[in-house]
Scaffold this motif. Structure first.
Motif, PDB file in Angstrom:
ATOM      1  N   GLY A 159      28.907  71.759  -9.773  1.00  0.00           N
ATOM      2  CA  GLY A 159      30.114  71.324 -10.222  1.00  0.00           C
ATOM      3  C   GLY A 159      31.333  71.988  -9.492  1.00  0.00           C
ATOM      4  O   GLY A 159      32.242  71.661 -10.010  1.00  0.00           O
ATOM      5  N   ASP A 160      30.983  72.894  -8.753  1.00  0.00           N
ATOM      6  CA  ASP A 160      32.124  73.319  -7.794  1.00  0.00           C
ATOM      7  C   ASP A 160      32.156  73.086  -6.494  1.00  0.00           C
ATOM      8  O   ASP A 160      32.537  73.732  -5.532  1.00  0.00           O
ATOM      9  N   GLY A 161      31.346  71.834  -6.227  1.00  0.00           N
ATOM     10  CA  GLY A 161      31.655  71.270  -4.854  1.00  0.00           C
ATOM     11  C   GLY A 161      30.534  71.473  -4.345  1.00  0.00           C
ATOM     12  O   GLY A 161      29.414  72.161  -4.366  1.00  0.00           O
ATOM     13  N   PRO A 162      29.968  70.247  -3.318  1.00  0.00           N
ATOM     14  CA  PRO A 162      28.816  70.233  -2.523  1.00  0.00           C
ATOM     15  C   PRO A 162      28.627  71.215  -1.625  1.00  0.00           C
ATOM     16  O   PRO A 162      29.600  71.889  -1.004  1.00  0.00           O
ATOM     17  N   ARG A 163      27.346  71.554  -1.395  1.00  0.00           N
ATOM     18  CA  ARG A 163      26.855  72.836  -0.131  1.00  0.00           C
ATOM     19  C   ARG A 163      25.747  72.065   0.224  1.00  0.00           C
ATOM     20  O   ARG A 163      24.682  71.865  -0.323  1.00  0.00           O
ATOM     21  N   ARG A 164      25.750  72.178   1.793  1.00  0.00           N
ATOM     22  CA  ARG A 164      24.410  72.026   2.414  1.00  0.00           C
ATOM     23  C   ARG A 164      23.541  73.336   2.616  1.00  0.00           C
ATOM     24  O   ARG A 164      23.791  74.295   2.731  1.00  0.00           O
ATOM     25  N   VAL A 165      22.231  72.825   2.286  1.00  0.00           N
ATOM     26  CA  VAL A 165      21.180  74.033   2.447  1.00  0.00           C
ATOM     27  C   VAL A 165      20.189  73.465   3.201  1.00  0.00           C
ATOM     28  O   VAL A 165      19.717  72.270   3.206  1.00  0.00           O
ATOM     29  N   ALA A 166      19.228  74.502   3.584  1.00  0.00           N
ATOM     30  CA  ALA A 166      18.145  74.204   4.567  1.00  0.00           C
ATOM     31  C   ALA A 166      17.203  75.501   4.162  1.00  0.00           C
ATOM     32  O   ALA A 166      17.492  76.387   4.461  1.00  0.00           O
ATOM     33  N   THR A 167      16.192  74.965   3.301  1.00  0.00           N
ATOM     34  CA  THR A 167      15.352  75.833   2.853  1.00  0.00           C
ATOM     35  C   THR A 167      13.685  75.334   2.556  1.00  0.00           C
ATOM     36  O   THR A 167      13.502  74.302   2.657  1.00  0.00           O
ATOM     37  N   PRO A 168      12.979  76.399   2.697  1.00  0.00           N
ATOM     38  CA  PRO A 168      11.520  75.817   2.570  1.00  0.00           C
ATOM     39  C   PRO A 168      11.278  75.521   0.938  1.00  0.00           C
ATOM     40  O   PRO A 168      10.406  74.698   0.748  1.00  0.00           O
ATOM     41  N   ALA A 169      12.000  76.186   0.226  1.00  0.00           N
ATOM     42  CA  ALA A 169      11.588  76.126  -1.165  1.00  0.00           C
ATOM     43  C   ALA A 169      12.808  76.102  -2.292  1.00  0.00           C
ATOM     44  O   ALA A 169      13.779  77.140  -1.928  1.00  0.00           O
TER      45      ALA A 169
END
Length: 345
Positions: free
Chosen positions: A183-193
């Motif tokens: 709700g506070d803006g999109p964010r890119r993440v790269a994570t195994p889990a």
């Protein structure tokens, strides 16, 4: 209180120890507690039909015997209605049953349910699919599939199957690359889990995951920044033994809604132990106090005969030993240094 009982014969305990919870015994245990019930024992394919029968029976509460996935299926049907859900823990982990204070042993759980009171708890949804505990992405779907393969091929029970499945999935995982928005803006993440939980988990021994509050109206969002397998292995060990909140690679956020966007048109998720393939974006939301549940006044002591049976912590230790033995036997340790994981767009 009028109760209807549905038992899932495909649940973990029913598969591993079918003698411990036959339908006739469940009926007799309720009768001993002064409650007359009708019991239907079915396999997973017939679960929906049996649940519909239980609701149509006019019972004030439907007691469902199964694991967390079975309980979530029942909750999806009962949410927003006046019919309460009772839980007879027959699965591998039974997280919600633990959080509600229900005993592990089926006979003791029946005694607790016979005198329980009705309360309301939150439920969570992803793309309209209900989960009561957690919705997991990344390496978790492969872990669950490996656990089921281990059960069918090798007969591994409970923690032994979980630990070996963990080792297998860590060998082959790929990074999950998604965009998350609370709700506070999109964010890119790269994570195994990545894990989304219905209310917040805390550390509590001997139960490695516990929610003291089930109606707090919040979701927990957990992701690990670890990408090397050795650090992931250490994190999983901390998850099992209760030290996960101290892990420097763990990131946590509290929210009431979440959207997960991917370049892929579908993603696999694990809702309360069940693998689903859902169309993206994944839209999570919380439904505050949408489900009535049976909660024991006080958890009764286990039957005397259970004193010789291993408790939750002992079962975990036994499972760890069994899982590690099988992993080492299959040469997983020697092959635990493959090339870095490929990114999964």
């Amino acid at each position: 209180m009028k109760l209807a009982v549905v038992l899932n014969l495909s649940a973990g305990l029913a598969l591993d120890h079918p003698e411990r919870c036959p339908a006739a015994a469940v009926r007799a245990w309720f009768a001993k507690a002064g409650v007359e019930v009708e019991v239907r024992a079915v396999h997973s394919a017939d679960l929906a039909t049996a649940l519909n029968w239980a609701v149509a029976s006019g019972a004030e509460a439907v007691v469902v015997g199964g694991g967390d996935g079975t309980i979530a299926a029942a909750a999806e049907l009962l949410a927003g209605t006046e019919t309460a859900l009772g839980i007879l823990p027959l699965g591998t982990v039974n997280l919600l049953a633990h959080d509600l204070g229900l005993p592990r042993e089926p006979q003791a759980a029946v005694a607790a349910l016979a005198t329980a009171e009705i309360r309301t708890i939150d439920i969570a949804e992803v793309n309209g699919r209900v989960f009561l505990n957690s919705s997991l992405l990344g390496l978790f779907p492969d872990m669950v599939r490996a656990r089921e393969r281990n059960r069918s091929r090798h007969g591994l029970q409970r923690w032994g199957g979980i630990v070996q499945a963990m080792a297998q999935s860590l060998r082959t995982y790929r990074l999950l690359k998604v965009e998350i928005d609370t709700g506070d803006g999109p964010r890119r993440v790269a994570t195994p889990a990545l894990a989304v939980t219905n209310n917040l988990f805390q550390r509590r021994r001997p139960i490695f995951l516990h929610r003291p509050v089930l109606d707090g109206g919040r979701m927990g969002i957990y992701l690990t920044r670890h990408q090397r397998r050795i650090y992931l292995l250490r994190f999983m060990a901390r998850l099992l033994f209760g030290g996960w909140r101290r892990d420097v690679g763990l990131e946590m956020k509290v929210a009431t809604a979440l959207t997960v966007t991917s370049r892929r048109s579908q993603l696999d998720v694990v809702n309360d132990g069940e693998v689903l393939t859902l169309t993206t974006p994944l839209v999570y939301r919380l439904r505050p106090k949408a489900l009535k549940v049976l909660v024991p006044h006080l958890s009764p002591p286990p039957p005397a005969s259970s004193a010789t049976k291993p408790g939750f912590g002992a079962g975990l230790r036994e499972g760890l030993r069994e899982g590690l033995r099988n992993s080492l036997r299959k040469g997983l340790k020697a092959r635990f240094k493959p090339p870095p994981p490929e990114s999964d767009q």
